[in-house]
Scaffold this active site. Structure first.
Site, PDB file in Angstrom:
ATOM      1  N   ARG A 240      -4.275   1.120  -2.110  1.00  0.00           N
ATOM      2  CA  ARG A 240      -2.959   1.281  -2.411  1.00  0.00           C
ATOM      3  C   ARG A 240      -2.634   2.764  -2.549  1.00  0.00           C
ATOM      4  O   ARG A 240      -3.595   3.328  -3.228  1.00  0.00           O
ATOM      5  CB  ARG A 240      -2.749   0.348  -3.813  1.00  0.00           C
ATOM      6  CG  ARG A 240      -2.273  -0.994  -3.571  1.00  0.00           C
ATOM      7  CD  ARG A 240      -1.109  -1.439  -2.687  1.00  0.00           C
ATOM      8  NE  ARG A 240      -0.941  -2.826  -2.505  1.00  0.00           N
ATOM      9  CZ  ARG A 240      -1.407  -3.728  -1.641  1.00  0.00           C
ATOM     10  NH1 ARG A 240      -2.177  -3.135  -0.620  1.00  0.00           N
ATOM     11  NH2 ARG A 240      -1.175  -4.939  -1.520  1.00  0.00           N
ATOM     12  N   GLU A 269       5.840   3.626  -0.646  1.00  0.00           N
ATOM     13  CA  GLU A 269       6.240   3.120   0.811  1.00  0.00           C
ATOM     14  C   GLU A 269       7.657   2.397   0.674  1.00  0.00           C
ATOM     15  O   GLU A 269       8.149   2.005  -0.212  1.00  0.00           O
ATOM     16  CB  GLU A 269       5.147   2.024   0.977  1.00  0.00           C
ATOM     17  CG  GLU A 269       3.788   2.592   0.938  1.00  0.00           C
ATOM     18  CD  GLU A 269       2.895   1.323   1.321  1.00  0.00           C
ATOM     19  OE1 GLU A 269       3.338   0.105   1.802  1.00  0.00           O
ATOM     20  OE2 GLU A 269       1.548   1.567   1.374  1.00  0.00           O
ATOM     21  N   HIS A 287       0.938   0.775   6.755  1.00  0.00           N
ATOM     22  CA  HIS A 287       0.393  -0.099   6.182  1.00  0.00           C
ATOM     23  C   HIS A 287       0.088  -1.238   7.091  1.00  0.00           C
ATOM     24  O   HIS A 287       0.567  -2.383   6.932  1.00  0.00           O
ATOM     25  CB  HIS A 287       1.181  -0.679   5.005  1.00  0.00           C
ATOM     26  CG  HIS A 287       0.718  -1.239   3.921  1.00  0.00           C
ATOM     27  ND1 HIS A 287       1.139  -1.317   2.673  1.00  0.00           N
ATOM     28  CD2 HIS A 287      -0.258  -2.064   4.025  1.00  0.00           C
ATOM     29  CE1 HIS A 287       0.340  -2.014   1.837  1.00  0.00           C
ATOM     30  NE2 HIS A 287      -0.720  -2.558   2.731  1.00  0.00           N
TER      31      HIS A 287
HETATM   32  C1  DGY Z   1      -2.524  -6.753   1.042  1.00  0.00           C
HETATM   33  O1  DGY Z   1      -2.567  -7.952   1.474  1.00  0.00           O
HETATM   34  O2  DGY Z   1      -2.682  -6.610  -0.043  1.00  0.00           O
HETATM   35  C2  DGY Z   1      -2.411  -6.111   1.991  1.00  0.00           C
HETATM   36  O3  DGY Z   1      -2.173  -4.570   1.571  1.00  0.00           O
HETATM   37  C3  DGY Z   1      -1.227  -6.277   3.333  1.00  0.00           C
HETATM   38  O4  DGY Z   1      -1.902  -7.184   4.005  1.00  0.00           O
END
Ligand code: DGY
Length: 321
Positions: A240, A269, A287
């Site tokens: 993240r 984001e 992402h």
């Molecule tokens: C998640 O699943 O946490 C990813 O970042 C998106 O698929």
């Protein structure tokens, strides 16, 4: 008995809205784009189950808007940092996620970013498309070698472990940092050695971030920690954005205190820090970690199973609380 009300915040792969709307009260078809906060709050009212994405913030305000009948929040993601878990738990709301089905897709993307950043794919692609290539150049766009180098993985859960398996194919030495080190058997299987975070950052040629975003990992890769990395190192973030100080990373790239970065995730984001947009050595993706048809359909299937199980009074396959 009255059918329970559900809210699906967006049209999603593997989530059969028509079938679900035959079993539950589901309202209008989910929109093709992310729901606004206002619409989310409005449509959550009276829901017993919510199936949402990482773009939907589930906090005390949303839980209040949903009301006391809410039983389950099923996230179409493995990360649950968009959900206030303690608050949901306090109110007896189950939270579920979609692990496993996206592990390979995400680890593959981590490796793609590692290779692309090491070998300067973004810069090289732009150079070619802008018509600046005048012929083979023995000095042109030299990158960093990958084979035989040291990869430091921060967060050795399923995705981190899958990255370690891929690293073997590149004859890399693997270090890792995790709150709970692996068993000696698992370390042997993955050929990975535990380090404290500062040692991992200073020893690694490549650092890949695979931790979930929690209070402990927010800002983990701070300005001070970035300064511990080798100036020849490459930082890959498939976790993240909030795990890294983005401003400090952009500065380190522009001042060549970091060779390159491969990034799939960002602090705010879909906004990307302007310093990163300007950094030629940053490979930037929107992402895409889980963005394969197979992974996304698997996520939809699991998110649906989680939702339905709780609403039918069964234990969901992937509970978080
Ligand atoms: C998640 O699943 O946490 C990813 O970042 C998106 O698929």
């Amino acid at each position: 008995m009255e059918p329970k009300t559900i809210l699906i915040t967006r049209r999603l792969p593997g989530v059969p809205f028509e079938i679900l709307s035959g079993r539950f009260r589901a309202g209008a078809s989910p929109p093709d784009t992310a729901m606004s906060r206002e619409e989310f709050l409005r449509r959550a009212a009276g829901a017993a189950g919510i199936l949402c994405t990482l773009a939907d913030r589930v906090d005390a305000v949303l839980l209040d808007a949903a009301g006391p009948g809410l039983k389950v929040v099923s996230n179409f993601a493995v990360g649950v940092n968009n959900i206030d878990i303690p608050e949901a738990t306090r109110r007896g709301v189950r939270v579920c996620n979609t692990p496993d089905v996206l592990t390979d897709a995400t680890a593959d993307l981590g490796f793609a970013l590692l290779l692309a950043a090491a070998r300067r794919f973004s810069e090289a692609g732009r150079f070619l498309r802008e018509g600046r290539w005048t012929g083979w150049d023995p000095w042109g766009l030299l990158g960093m070698p990958v084979a035989g180098k040291t990869l430091g993985i921060v967060g050795m859960g399923k995705i981190g472990s899958a990255a370690a398996q891929r690293a073997r194919g590149f004859s890399m030495r693997v270090l890792y940092h995790a709150r709970h080190p692996l068993s000696p058997e698992r370390e042997r299987e993955l050929a990975a050695s535990h380090r404290d975070l500062d040692a991992l950052l200073s020893e690694s040629d490549f650092v890949m971030l695979c931790v979930p975003l929690t209070v402990q990992t927010r800002g983990l890769i701070s300005r001070e920690r970035l300064a511990r990395m080798k100036p020849t190192a490459v930082l890959v973030n498939i976790a993240r954005g909030e795990v890294v100080d983005e401003g400090a990373m952009a500065e380190a790239l522009s001042e060549r205190r970091l060779f390159a970065a491969g990034l799939d995730v960002y602090e705010k984001e879909p906004q990307v820090h302007p310093g990163l947009l300007l950094a030629p050595s940053a490979v930037l993706l929107p992402h895409l970690g889980s963005a394969t048809v197979e992974a996304r359909e698997g996520m939809g299937r699991l998110a649906t199973e989680n939702l339905v199980a709780v609403l039918e009074g069964r234990e969901p396959p992937c509970p978080v609380n």
